[in-house]
Enzyme design. Structure first.
Site, PDB file in Angstrom:
ATOM      1  N   ARG A 137     -11.576  13.326   1.540  1.00 35.79           N
ATOM      2  CA  ARG A 137     -12.520  12.395   2.022  1.00 35.79           C
ATOM      3  C   ARG A 137     -13.688  12.355   1.431  1.00 35.79           C
ATOM      4  O   ARG A 137     -14.479  11.540   1.522  1.00 35.79           O
ATOM      5  CB  ARG A 137     -12.565  12.972   3.561  1.00 35.79           C
ATOM      6  N   TYR A 160       0.920  -1.192   0.011  1.00 45.06           N
ATOM      7  CA  TYR A 160      -0.038   0.039   0.105  1.00 45.06           C
ATOM      8  C   TYR A 160       1.035   1.142   0.014  1.00 45.06           C
ATOM      9  O   TYR A 160       0.585   2.220  -0.683  1.00 45.06           O
ATOM     10  CB  TYR A 160      -1.003   0.165   1.299  1.00 45.06           C
ATOM     11  N   ARG A 188       1.620   7.077  -6.636  1.00 45.90           N
ATOM     12  CA  ARG A 188       0.507   7.993  -7.116  1.00 45.90           C
ATOM     13  C   ARG A 188       0.777   9.064  -6.778  1.00 45.90           C
ATOM     14  O   ARG A 188       0.497  10.025  -7.735  1.00 45.90           O
ATOM     15  CB  ARG A 188      -0.648   7.303  -6.023  1.00 45.90           C
ATOM     16  N   GLU A 243     -14.185  -1.184   5.807  1.00 47.02           N
ATOM     17  CA  GLU A 243     -14.156   0.276   5.312  1.00 47.02           C
ATOM     18  C   GLU A 243     -15.449   0.509   4.330  1.00 47.02           C
ATOM     19  O   GLU A 243     -15.857  -0.476   3.702  1.00 47.02           O
ATOM     20  CB  GLU A 243     -13.095   0.285   4.326  1.00 47.02           C
TER      21      GLU A 243
END
Ligand code: 3EB
Length: 352
Positions: free
Chosen positions: A228, A155, A162, A335
């Site tokens: 978010r 991750y 990214r 999640e």
């Protein structure tokens, strides 16, 4: 029909029903995802539907989440990206085999990091070429998200790649960043779908949480590049995409080992994001009981518990999609992501 019906509508349905549709019936498909274990090879007119290898609760069939638009749509392909676009929106999907690409192996940088950087650079090139410059929402899936290679968790490799791509394209890595999720699939390469718009996106943060782009370095050398939530106005209708949301307050995981408490914390976080969206943009009041939810469970045996907590917290009006996935921190069990303001077609009853 509300105006947004023509712009964006979410339909959740079994893959078998989607596969039976005619070309005409598929003409409104902008893009989407098909979740199955093993991944299902759907070849539907070159539509950008990402094929994700994720288990569903027994005995559910492969499930598709399809975004429709009644606007005229055009399909295309640029490199590994398959896309479909309307006047206002572009949906793209790509899958990169991080291991098999020989040019990915320079011996130093982890292949996943390089594949991620290459994928996001390709996305930005497409968006810049076509004029859909605001990235609204990204769905990131790859196998073994919590495994380590090259002395670093995968991750975290993903986060480095990214962020490198955002910086290479002179994009901000704080504040104006897309809503996203990043989950561990059961198998497969780096699988990314994204939704971009021609109009500006308002990035929403959660006052209960440190912004992910400001997470301290204990969570990896480069912070995750996501907001978010993302809020966009489409033809006068406000549409909200809430990122994958976990039991994190500040920057710390809460309730390790307690799935019910983690679920309640996720929902408090989602409620805080909804409140924040309503504060930033009071024109539209989003509420928890009208959102569409997708729930990723590390262990499907927790499904009944999580569903119960969600029903108690939100009410019985919701019908979340449940999937098995690894979450990006080893101590997270659940999640939850959500969206609202768009039209929805409910999952079809079994009696259909
Ligand atoms: C979190 O809040 C949980 O890396 O794109 C949620 C949503 C999470 C998106 C991403 C990660 C991502 O940090 C994990």
């Amino acid at each position: 029909m509300t105006p947004v019906d023509s712009i964006l509508r979410l339909e959740v349905l079994p893959a078998s029903r989607l596969a039976g549709r005619t070309r005409d019936e598929l003409s409104s498909v902008l893009g989407g995802a098909c979740y199955a274990h093993p991944a299902m090879a759907l070849d539907l007119l070159d539509l950008p539907i990402q094929q994700v290898d994720m288990a569903l609760p027994y005995p559910e069939e492969a499930t598709c989440e399809i975004w429709h638009s009644a606007e005229p749509l055009e399909s295309g392909q640029q490199g590994a990206i398959r896309f479909r676009a309307s006047r206002s929106l572009l949906f793209g999907s790509m899958s990169l085999d991080e291991v098999a690409l020989p040019q990915m192996a320079d011996g130093r940088r982890p292949p996943l990091q390089m594949a991620t950087a290459a994928a996001y650079q390709a996305i930005f090139e497409l968006l810049e070429a076509r004029g859909y410059t605001s990235l609204l929402r990204v769905w990131n899936y790859f196998a073994d998200i919590n495994a380590e290679s090259h002395q670093i968790e995968r991750y975290r490799q993903f986060n480095i790649g990214r962020q490198e791509a955002f910086l290479a394209h002179d994009r901000s890595v704080v504040n104006d960043v897309p809503a996203a999720c990043a989950l561990g699939a059961a198998a497969g390469g780096l699988n990314i779908a994204f939704l971009a718009t021609r109009t500006d996106v308002i990035a929403i943060e959660n006052p209960r949480q440190v912004s992910a782009f400001h997470y301290p370095s204990q969570y990896g050398p480069r912070s995750p590049t996501f907001a978010r939530a993302g809020l966009v106005n489409l033809d006068g209708c406000d549409v909200l995409f809430i990122s994958g949301t976990a039991s994190i307050v500040g920057h710390q995981t809460l309730h390790a080992g307690d799935v019910a408490a983690q679920t309640r914390e996720c929902l408090q976080n989602i409620a805080a994001v909804v409140d924040e969206a309503n504060r930033v943009n009071p024109r539209t009041r989003f509420s928890l009981d009208t959102l569409a939810y997708k729930v990723y469970l590390r262990d499907l045996s927790n499904l009944a518990t999580v569903r119960q907590v969600m029903m108690e917290f939100i009410g019985a009006s919701i019908s979340p999609v449940f999937l098995q996935a690894d979450i990006c921190r080893a101590d997270l069990l659940v999640e939850i992501e959500a969206s609202g303001g768009h039209a929805t077609t409910p999952a079809s009853p079994v009696t259909e």
